[in-house]
Scaffold this motif. Structure first.
Motif, mmCIF file in Angstrom:
data_model
loop_
_atom_site.group_PDB
_atom_site.id
_atom_site.type_symbol
_atom_site.label_atom_id
_atom_site.label_comp_id
_atom_site.label_asym_id
_atom_site.label_seq_id
_atom_site.Cartn_x
_atom_site.Cartn_y
_atom_site.Cartn_z
ATOM 1 N N MET A 132 0.748 4.213 12.161
ATOM 2 C CA MET A 132 -0.145 3.646 11.055
ATOM 3 C C MET A 132 0.034 4.576 9.851
ATOM 4 N N ILE A 133 0.387 3.661 8.621
ATOM 5 C CA ILE A 133 0.278 4.377 7.347
ATOM 6 C C ILE A 133 -0.677 4.323 6.864
ATOM 7 N N LYS A 134 -1.195 5.655 6.079
ATOM 8 C CA LYS A 134 -2.359 5.817 5.399
ATOM 9 C C LYS A 134 -2.449 4.791 4.216
ATOM 10 N N VAL A 135 -3.275 4.282 3.870
ATOM 11 C CA VAL A 135 -3.333 3.541 2.555
ATOM 12 C C VAL A 135 -4.594 4.081 1.553
ATOM 13 N N ASP A 136 -4.300 4.118 0.405
ATOM 14 C CA ASP A 136 -5.375 4.733 -0.430
ATOM 15 C C ASP A 136 -5.209 3.992 -1.795
ATOM 16 N N ALA A 137 -6.233 2.813 -1.720
ATOM 17 C CA ALA A 137 -6.412 2.232 -3.242
ATOM 18 C C ALA A 137 -7.541 2.708 -4.118
ATOM 19 N N SER A 138 -7.773 3.763 -4.162
ATOM 20 C CA SER A 138 -9.090 4.348 -5.025
ATOM 21 C C SER A 138 -8.609 4.544 -6.416
ATOM 22 N N ASN A 139 -7.070 4.975 -6.728
ATOM 23 C CA ASN A 139 -6.738 5.172 -8.046
ATOM 24 C C ASN A 139 -5.209 4.839 -8.023
ATOM 25 N N GLY A 140 -4.994 3.444 -8.258
ATOM 26 C CA GLY A 140 -3.584 2.809 -7.924
ATOM 27 C C GLY A 140 -3.642 2.713 -6.388
ATOM 28 N N VAL A 141 -2.494 2.605 -6.098
ATOM 29 C CA VAL A 141 -2.063 2.316 -4.604
ATOM 30 C C VAL A 141 -1.247 3.438 -3.936
ATOM 31 N N LYS A 142 -1.391 4.118 -3.051
ATOM 32 C CA LYS A 142 -0.760 5.112 -2.139
ATOM 33 C C LYS A 142 -0.483 4.491 -0.811
ATOM 34 N N VAL A 143 0.874 4.743 -0.375
ATOM 35 C CA VAL A 143 1.030 4.549 1.129
ATOM 36 C C VAL A 143 1.330 5.865 1.413
ATOM 37 N N ASP A 144 0.689 6.745 2.394
ATOM 38 C CA ASP A 144 0.859 8.073 2.764
ATOM 39 C C ASP A 144 1.190 8.839 1.386
ATOM 40 N N ASN A 145 2.344 9.222 1.121
ATOM 41 C CA ASN A 145 2.490 10.284 -0.061
ATOM 42 C C ASN A 145 3.249 9.463 -1.211
ATOM 43 N N ALA A 146 3.278 8.270 -1.047
ATOM 44 C CA ALA A 146 4.123 7.531 -2.048
ATOM 45 C C ALA A 146 3.166 6.629 -2.665
ATOM 46 N N ASN A 147 3.553 6.687 -4.201
ATOM 47 C CA ASN A 147 2.796 5.501 -4.963
ATOM 48 C C ASN A 147 3.575 4.447 -5.107
ATOM 49 N N VAL A 148 2.614 3.230 -4.957
ATOM 50 C CA VAL A 148 3.266 1.723 -4.940
ATOM 51 C C VAL A 148 3.367 1.590 -6.724
ATOM 52 N N VAL A 149 4.765 1.355 -6.952
ATOM 53 C CA VAL A 149 4.906 1.346 -8.447
ATOM 54 C C VAL A 149 5.475 -0.041 -8.823
ATOM 55 N N ALA A 150 5.348 -0.962 -7.997
ATOM 56 C CA ALA A 150 5.516 -2.418 -8.020
ATOM 57 C C ALA A 150 5.278 -3.111 -7.015
ATOM 58 N N THR A 151 4.628 -4.310 -7.196
ATOM 59 C CA THR A 151 3.927 -5.372 -5.995
ATOM 60 C C THR A 151 4.413 -6.574 -6.025
ATOM 61 N N ASP A 152 4.217 -7.081 -4.968
ATOM 62 C CA ASP A 152 4.429 -8.486 -4.770
ATOM 63 C C ASP A 152 5.526 -9.135 -5.221
ATOM 64 N N ILE A 153 6.797 -8.603 -4.668
ATOM 65 C CA ILE A 153 7.939 -9.227 -4.870
ATOM 66 C C ILE A 153 8.187 -10.052 -3.819
ATOM 67 N N ILE A 154 8.059 -11.446 -3.989
ATOM 68 C CA ILE A 154 8.162 -12.340 -2.938
ATOM 69 C C ILE A 154 9.504 -12.840 -2.427
ATOM 70 N N ALA A 155 9.660 -12.610 -1.368
ATOM 71 C CA ALA A 155 11.115 -13.115 -0.445
ATOM 72 C C ALA A 155 10.607 -14.276 0.284
ATOM 73 N N SER A 156 11.602 -14.737 0.893
ATOM 74 C CA SER A 156 11.407 -15.912 1.788
ATOM 75 C C SER A 156 10.851 -15.649 3.083
ATOM 76 N N ASN A 157 10.969 -14.168 3.427
ATOM 77 C CA ASN A 157 10.549 -14.060 4.522
ATOM 78 C C ASN A 157 9.539 -12.733 4.708
ATOM 79 N N GLY A 158 8.609 -12.758 3.420
ATOM 80 C CA GLY A 158 7.618 -11.689 3.220
ATOM 81 C C GLY A 158 7.617 -11.245 1.848
ATOM 82 N N VAL A 159 7.313 -9.927 1.943
ATOM 83 C CA VAL A 159 6.995 -9.298 0.283
ATOM 84 C C VAL A 159 7.464 -7.959 0.395
#
Length: 170
Positions: A132-159
């Motif tokens: 499991m990866i930890k998700v923290d959306a309390s101040n921006g979004v983090k997965v484990d120790n990484a900040n999500v810096v861009a979101t929702d890049i749509i692909a034909s088979n996911g994101v």
């Protein structure tokens, strides 16, 4: 009550973020004759993901990530890979370390299509790797120790969601 100054600042930030994401998303979602690219094609078309693409190729995961999916990929940039200790990437790309590389890369993949709006309230998510990866959306979004810096890049088979650190399974 929110002050006008704070509200104006929030609006400006949201507008700037929306514009940046729109231009970023449209630049990587170029069509193939009217069809969206798959996850691998999008990553391969963006020079910021050249290390990730090399790792996916070395791990033998290209066909999997070109498959039907859907997949959610937390994609580290070249800068994220550069933050690893010297020699780590080169070591992981060696054939004798393929299993470790596969484990790390599949830890960046969540089955299904998880859009940015879906993360609100999540505290963890299952990965293809099995942990499991930890998700923290309390101040921006983090997965484990990484900040999500861009979101929702749509692909034909996911994101794809872009992250600023390579996340490593425990």
């Amino acid at each position: 009550m929110i002050s006008a100054k704070v509200l104006s600042s929030v609006k400006s930030t949201l507008l700037a973020t929306a514009c940046a994401l729109m231009f970023g998303v449209f630049s990587v979602q170029a069509d193939h004759h009217g069809m969206k690219k798959n996850i691998v094609e999008i990553a391969a078309s963006n020079p910021d993901f050249s290390t990730l693409v090399a790792a996916v190729e070395a791990a033998g995961l290209v066909e999997t990530l070109q498959g039907k999916g859907p997949f959610t990929v937390f994609a580290p940039t070249n800068e994220a890979f550069a933050k690893l200790p010297a020699g780590t990437v080169e070591s992981l790309l060696m054939p004798e370390n393929k299993d470790k590389l596969i484990s790390i890369l599949t830890y960046h993949v969540v089955p299904g299509k998880v859009m940015a709006a879906d993360v609100i309230g999540m505290t963890e998510a299952p990965t293809v790797q099995g942990s499991m990866i930890k998700v923290d959306a309390s101040n921006g979004v983090k997965v484990d120790n990484a900040n999500v810096v861009a979101t929702d890049i749509i692909a034909s088979n996911g994101v794809i969601h872009v992250i600023d650190n390579v996340i490593i399974p425990q």
